[in-house]
Enzyme design. Structure first.
Site, mmCIF file in Angstrom:
data_model
loop_
_atom_site.group_PDB
_atom_site.id
_atom_site.type_symbol
_atom_site.label_atom_id
_atom_site.label_comp_id
_atom_site.label_asym_id
_atom_site.label_seq_id
_atom_site.Cartn_x
_atom_site.Cartn_y
_atom_site.Cartn_z
ATOM 1 N N ALA A 1 -31.791 8.599 21.116
ATOM 2 C CA ALA A 1 -31.801 8.662 22.576
ATOM 3 C C ALA A 1 -30.534 8.032 23.156
ATOM 4 C CB ALA A 1 -33.034 7.952 23.119
ATOM 5 N N GLY B 1 -34.657 5.360 14.559
ATOM 6 C CA GLY B 1 -34.103 6.714 14.598
ATOM 7 C C GLY B 1 -34.302 7.357 15.957
ATOM 8 N N ASP B 2 -35.499 7.236 16.490
ATOM 9 C CA ASP B 2 -35.818 7.823 17.797
ATOM 10 C C ASP B 2 -35.013 7.160 18.921
ATOM 11 O OD1 ASP B 2 -37.680 9.881 17.344
ATOM 12 O OD2 ASP B 2 -39.294 8.454 17.069
ATOM 13 N N ILE B 3 -35.132 5.836 19.026
ATOM 14 C CA ILE B 3 -34.474 5.137 20.121
ATOM 15 C C ILE B 3 -32.955 5.235 19.983
ATOM 16 C CG2 ILE B 3 -34.150 2.910 21.251
ATOM 17 C CD1 ILE B 3 -36.884 4.115 21.731
ATOM 18 N N ASP C 1 -39.152 10.055 13.039
ATOM 19 C CA ASP C 1 -38.432 8.815 12.789
ATOM 20 C C ASP C 1 -38.639 8.320 11.354
ATOM 21 O OD1 ASP C 1 -37.149 6.195 14.107
ATOM 22 O OD2 ASP C 1 -38.818 5.571 12.852
#
Length: 391
Positions: A167, A162-164, A134
């Protein structure tokens, strides 16, 4: 929907949990001994071996242990894939192909498979082989260049956007492909990346650059499109407020008893207020510092002007509104007892999200899942001896 989840850490597990919360049968495939890396993350221990971060990313899933470095482990995965609807993986690009588990191979076995790959920079392009988290996505996408205060050091967003975000994008892509599969019968391949996600979030900032040629820089808590819209100082700290159009601006001046600001050419319209944002906030704070955060929040909201106090996480989750919205839920866990989890972010009237199972222990459902695909008895013994379930 049966989902084979080969992911670890955050973006992939969060994506599969979103699907699991809505009823998907998610089979979490984990390496022996260690399992998902986040089981041992966060630097503090509960009663058992799993971190609270893992427990907040993996509810409603079943866990099976497989050693995909062995022929036997890969054989079991192929059996799982045969009747699956979705597979999600976040290995480095190229790893799944080297294992003989790439989309082309698995689609030959199951043409209806929706196969999603999550990576730092995507499956193609000059950076595709670069490892990425991220932080790297935030840095390279431009997000960190506009985060923080003017003239200050680089700052990342406080949460892993970035991660969430990846997802969320991946889950909507999976559902879109799944709908297409119902109509056409075939699955498809999804290439999702943290970098692309972070860039997709940059609507206001890149629009400013494309429209003016001016490279965006940090503006603190302010907004590029309107002013005043940011954190402001009261007598006991900060609160946030937004008078984002001329109607609200006029109302704000009236509520603050600052009618002279309405005749100030520097603040006559949105463009002028944006151009003179710093002096505008200085003028407003001359009045805001005369009362407390809560007094101003209550006064502005009563007048129809959006405002709110700044809250810590404990304050946010313990607030009357968050409690009413059930944004903290407690789950029964076989080792930890009651564990806190973040509640469902969206509420569906007919098919609401549900907690059907606690986050799984490592390999907890291996035997049950193997039995479902007809692996037991002598075959199970053979696969076990061949290292399918051990390191």
């Amino acid at each position: 929907m049966r989902v084979i989840d080969l992911t670890q850490v955050m973006a992939g597990p969060y994506c599969s949990m979103l699907l699991a919360d809505m009823g998907a049968d998610v089979v979490k495939v984990e390496p022996p001994v260690t399992g998902d890396q986040t089981r041992g993350a966060m630097g503090f221990k509960l009663k058992g071996n799993d971190s609270l971060g893992f427990l907040n990313l993996n509810r409603n899933k079943r866990s099976i242990v497989l050693n995909l470095k062995t022929d036997a482990g890969r054989e079991v995965l192929l059996r799982l894939v045969k009747d699956a609807d979705v597979l999600i993986e976040n290995f480095r690009p190229g790893v799944m192909k080297r294992l003989g588990l790439d989309y082309e191979t698995l689609a030959g076995l199951n043409p209806g498979l929706v196969y999603a790959s999550i990576s730092g920079f995507g499956q193609t392009g000059p950076l595709s082989q670069r490892p990425g988290y991220d932080l790297m996505a935030q840095a390279m996408s431009g997000i960190m260049s506009v985060t923080g205060h003017p003239g200050g050091p680089p700052v990342k967003a406080g949460v892993p956007v970035g991660d969430i975000g990846c997802a969320l994008f991946t889950s909507y892509a999976i559902l879109s492909a799944y709908i297409g599969k119902q109509a056409g019968g075939s699955g498809q391949y999804i290439d999702a990346s943290l970098m692309d996600t972070a860039m997709a979030f940059s609507v206001w900032d890149i629009s400013e650059y494309w429209g003016t040629g001016k490279i965006p820089t940090p503006v603190g808590t302010a907004n590029r499109m309107s002013a005043p819209y940011q954190a402001v100082q009261a007598s006991d700290g900060y609160f946030v407020m937004g008078a984002t159009n001329n109607k609200l601006w006029k109302l704000l001046c009236e509520v603050m008893d600052r009618a002279e600001l309405l005749g100030d050419e520097r603040f006559k319209d949105i463009s002028a207020r944006l151009a003179n944002r710093e002096v505008l906030i200085e003028e407003l704070e001359k009045t805001f510092v005369t009362r407390t955060r809560q007094e101003w929040t209550d006064t502005l909201v009563a007048a129809g002007i959006p405002a709110s106090p700044m809250q810590s996480y404990p304050e946010a989750f313990q607030s009357d509104h968050a409690v009413h919205r059930e944004m903290r839920i407690d789950i029964d866990h076989p080792v930890e007892g009651k564990i806190p989890n973040i509640g469902f972010a969206v509420k569906l009237s007919g098919t609401p999200g549900q907690v059907r199972m606690p986050p799984p222990l490592l390999g907890e459902h291996t035997q049950a899942i193997l039995a479902e695909i007809g692996i037991d008895g002598a075959e199970l013994s053979t696969l076990t001896e061949a290292g399918a379930f051990s390191s």
